[in-house]
Design a protein around this motif. Structure first.
Motif, PDB file in Angstrom:
ATOM      1  N   LYS A  81      49.384  47.857  32.471  1.00 35.37           N
ATOM      2  CA  LYS A  81      48.285  47.039  31.932  1.00 35.37           C
ATOM      3  C   LYS A  81      48.536  45.582  32.316  1.00 35.37           C
ATOM      4  CE  LYS A  81      48.240  49.578  27.660  1.00 35.37           C
ATOM      5  NZ  LYS A  81      49.355  50.307  28.172  1.00 35.37           N
ATOM      6  N   ILE A  82      47.593  45.057  33.096  1.00 34.23           N
ATOM      7  CA  ILE A  82      47.809  43.753  33.727  1.00 34.23           C
ATOM      8  C   ILE A  82      46.688  42.791  33.365  1.00 34.23           C
ATOM      9  CG2 ILE A  82      48.082  42.595  35.973  1.00 34.23           C
ATOM     10  CD1 ILE A  82      48.646  45.530  37.054  1.00 34.23           C
ATOM     11  N   ILE A  83      47.064  41.539  33.102  1.00 42.27           N
ATOM     12  CA  ILE A  83      46.080  40.465  32.914  1.00 42.27           C
ATOM     13  C   ILE A  83      46.191  39.511  34.099  1.00 42.27           C
ATOM     14  CG2 ILE A  83      45.514  38.412  31.528  1.00 42.27           C
ATOM     15  CD1 ILE A  83      46.816  39.945  29.145  1.00 42.27           C
ATOM     16  N   MET A  84      45.061  39.155  34.692  1.00 47.39           N
ATOM     17  CA  MET A  84      45.049  38.127  35.735  1.00 47.39           C
ATOM     18  C   MET A  84      44.651  36.805  35.088  1.00 47.39           C
ATOM     19  SD  MET A  84      45.869  39.913  38.292  1.00 47.39           S
ATOM     20  CE  MET A  84      45.750  38.699  39.610  1.00 47.39           C
ATOM     21  N   LEU A  85      45.558  35.826  35.161  1.00 46.57           N
ATOM     22  CA  LEU A  85      45.249  34.489  34.665  1.00 46.57           C
ATOM     23  C   LEU A  85      45.059  33.563  35.857  1.00 46.57           C
ATOM     24  CD1 LEU A  85      47.937  33.997  31.875  1.00 46.57           C
ATOM     25  CD2 LEU A  85      45.505  34.424  31.537  1.00 46.57           C
ATOM     26  N   GLY A  86      44.378  32.459  35.625  1.00 44.37           N
ATOM     27  CA  GLY A  86      44.214  31.491  36.714  1.00 44.37           C
ATOM     28  C   GLY A  86      42.889  30.775  36.570  1.00 44.37           C
ATOM     29  N   ALA A  87      42.802  29.618  37.177  1.00 40.24           N
ATOM     30  CA  ALA A  87      41.605  28.794  37.096  1.00 40.24           C
ATOM     31  C   ALA A  87      40.427  29.504  37.768  1.00 40.24           C
ATOM     32  CB  ALA A  87      41.882  27.457  37.789  1.00 40.24           C
ATOM     33  N   PRO A  88      39.200  29.040  37.533  1.00 48.46           N
ATOM     34  CA  PRO A  88      38.061  29.576  38.271  1.00 48.46           C
ATOM     35  C   PRO A  88      38.300  29.395  39.764  1.00 48.46           C
ATOM     36  CG  PRO A  88      37.493  27.521  37.127  1.00 48.46           C
ATOM     37  CD  PRO A  88      38.819  27.967  36.601  1.00 48.46           C
ATOM     38  N   GLY A  89      38.142  30.457  40.514  1.00 51.12           N
ATOM     39  CA  GLY A  89      38.330  30.345  41.962  1.00 51.12           C
ATOM     40  C   GLY A  89      39.769  30.453  42.427  1.00 51.12           C
ATOM     41  N   ALA A  90      40.693  30.759  41.524  1.00 55.40           N
ATOM     42  CA  ALA A  90      42.102  30.866  41.927  1.00 55.40           C
ATOM     43  C   ALA A  90      42.342  32.105  42.789  1.00 55.40           C
ATOM     44  CB  ALA A  90      43.002  30.912  40.698  1.00 55.40           C
ATOM     45  N   GLY A  91      41.440  33.091  42.658  1.00 59.06           N
ATOM     46  CA  GLY A  91      41.601  34.329  43.411  1.00 59.06           C
ATOM     47  C   GLY A  91      41.908  35.515  42.512  1.00 59.06           C
ATOM     48  N   LYS A  92      41.576  35.414  41.237  1.00 57.00           N
ATOM     49  CA  LYS A  92      41.821  36.522  40.303  1.00 57.00           C
ATOM     50  C   LYS A  92      41.076  37.775  40.742  1.00 57.00           C
ATOM     51  CE  LYS A  92      40.012  34.324  36.814  1.00 57.00           C
ATOM     52  NZ  LYS A  92      39.646  33.059  37.488  1.00 57.00           N
ATOM     53  N   GLY A  93      39.784  37.597  41.044  1.00 55.63           N
ATOM     54  CA  GLY A  93      38.962  38.745  41.427  1.00 55.63           C
ATOM     55  C   GLY A  93      39.439  39.367  42.734  1.00 55.63           C
TER      56      GLY A  93
END
Ligand code: AP5
Ligand code: MG
Length: 214
Positions: free
Chosen positions: A2-14
């Motif tokens: 189970k993973i959470i992607m954190l990061g600013a908008p546009g950081a490349g999470k998606g």
């Protein structure tokens, strides 16, 4: 897993969440994608969310939390999942932890994709999203084969409403105020992993695989 992607908008999470989902065969759950699908379909949730999203503001916690908790309780999430864009506030993180605790579960990793604001501003103007399937491209870093046309479904590509420069700055401010505190939250929980998100997207993914294992 189970993973959470954190990061600013546009950081490349998606971008990275899609690769993780494919490699480890787990669902990719993006709250932003869920809201955009609801906007496209004209649902009540979509109408409510749009007023916030267009201004670069967060959708209120109460509209997000139940949606995600319901989603992670579905059968396809049994082996795990990758959350992209959720949690985004401390109350969302606490609600998620509480919901998982009831099931005797907890998150395994929170991966922070670290990218400075200036790089983000440069990136966002080049992002293009498909109106059909939501696939994401970049004019320079992830170009399509035929200009303006989605490689996957053949529909038109657009600049997202919230990727206009003034809205990007607003989203960055909101990120620093409301989402960045999660870095401390998950550090204290002992599951935070920070990776450099400024390098080539395949190298970002290699760093993630080093953390998650082959
Ligand atoms: P959401 O859709 O989650 O947007 P976001 O967090 O602002 O993130 P983005 O999707 O803009 O960026 P990303 O990190 O996914 O980057 P990407 O991989 O596309 O949320 C939208 C809105 O919905 C929010 O503002 C809010 O209103 C609402 N919302 C959603 N969840 C919510 C929640 N939990 N609570 C409250 N409100 C919520 O990459 C960006 C670009 O860079 C692409 O063009 C890509 O091709 C390119 N790129 C990626 N990696 C690299 C690289 N390494 N080098 C060069 N280019 C790269
Ligand atoms: Mg995204």
């Amino acid at each position: 897993m189970k993973i959470i992607m954190l990061g600013a908008p546009g950081a490349g999470k998606g971008t990275q969440a899609k690769k993780i989902a494919a490699k480890y065969d787990i669902p990719h759950i993006s709250t932003g994608d869920i809201f955009r699908a609801n906007i496209k379909n004209g649902t009540e949730l979509g109408k409510k969310a749009k007023t916030y999203m267009d201004q670069g503001l967060l959708v209120p916690d109460e509209l997000v939390v139940d949606l995600v908790v319901d989603r992670v309780n579905q059968d396809d999430c049994e082996k795990g999942y990758v959350l992209d864009g959720f949690p985004r506030t401390i109350p969302q993180a606490e609600s998620l932890d509480a919901a998982l605790a009831k099931l005797g579960q907890k998150m395994d990793y929170a991966i922070d994709v670290d990218v400075p604001d200036q790089v983000i501003v440069n990136r966002m103007g080049g992002r293009r999203a498909c109106v059909g399937c939501g696939a994401t491209y970049h004019l320079v870093y992830a170009p399509v084969k035929n200009e303006g046309i989605c490689d996957t479904c053949g529909k038109e590509l657009i600049l997202r409403d919230d990727d206009k420069p003034e809205t990007v700055q607003k989203r960055l401010n909101v990120y620093h105020e409301q989402t960045q505190p999660l870095i401390d939250y998950y550090t204290k929980a002992g599951i935070l992993k920070t990776i450099d998100g400024t390098v080539d997207m395949n190298d970002v993914f290699k760093a993630i695989v080093d953390i998650l294992g082959e």
